[in-house]
Motif scaffolding. Sequence first.
Motif, short mmCIF file in Angstrom:
data_model
loop_
_atom_site.label_atom_id
_atom_site.label_comp_id
_atom_site.label_asym_id
_atom_site.label_seq_id
_atom_site.Cartn_x
_atom_site.Cartn_y
_atom_site.Cartn_z
N LEU A 73 0.82 -1.22 0.00
CA LEU A 73 0.00 0.00 0.00
C LEU A 73 0.85 1.27 0.00
N GLN A 74 2.11 1.15 0.40
CA GLN A 74 2.99 2.32 0.45
C GLN A 74 3.82 2.50 -0.81
N ASP A 75 3.48 1.78 -1.88
CA ASP A 75 4.18 1.92 -3.15
C ASP A 75 4.15 3.38 -3.60
N GLN A 76 5.32 3.92 -3.97
CA GLN A 76 5.43 5.34 -4.29
C GLN A 76 4.56 5.77 -5.48
N ALA A 77 4.52 4.97 -6.53
CA ALA A 77 3.69 5.34 -7.70
C ALA A 77 2.21 5.36 -7.33
N ARG A 78 1.79 4.41 -6.51
CA ARG A 78 0.40 4.35 -6.05
C ARG A 78 0.06 5.60 -5.25
N LEU A 79 0.93 5.96 -4.33
CA LEU A 79 0.69 7.13 -3.49
C LEU A 79 0.75 8.43 -4.29
N SER A 80 1.67 8.52 -5.22
CA SER A 80 1.83 9.73 -6.03
C SER A 80 0.60 10.03 -6.88
#
Length: 161
Positions: A73-80
Amino acid sequence: MSIQEYVDSIQQSLNKMIQTSESLSEEVIRWKPSEAEWSILQILSHINEAIPYWLGEIIKIIETPGTTWGRGLQDQARLSAVANPDELSVKVILDSLKEQKDHISAVLNTLTEEQLTIESPHINFAKFGNKPVSFIVDHFIDEHLKGHYGQIHRNLSKLKK
């Protein structure tokens, strides 16, 4: 489900999201029901990022069976994709989602029914274990889109209150 049933279901969900969103004002699309909830635009941006990610994971497994797949859930692309909604363009996101329909069809229609059964381990093996490609298509694309379409309607129901 067959590959064509998956393609049809996924595209139907995308069409519903796009049609619903195109009928809304930009103000409504950008409105957040609460600080903890995403706006409709953030939902659309998340989907726009997630579809190519999961299709890429499918391609990776088909090319190298047994390779690990997935992300946290903390994947950078997902969060961005949802981090700076004021910088997102409604038109750009909607246009990109329309293009995603062709990308989905192009990737999934290259698969065989046999390839849907290829199993590989999730990076968080304890949670998901070895799963077939069909699990990714079903859970992380098809069900995922349906869930976020429901989220769009929950946002709209809160707006009307």
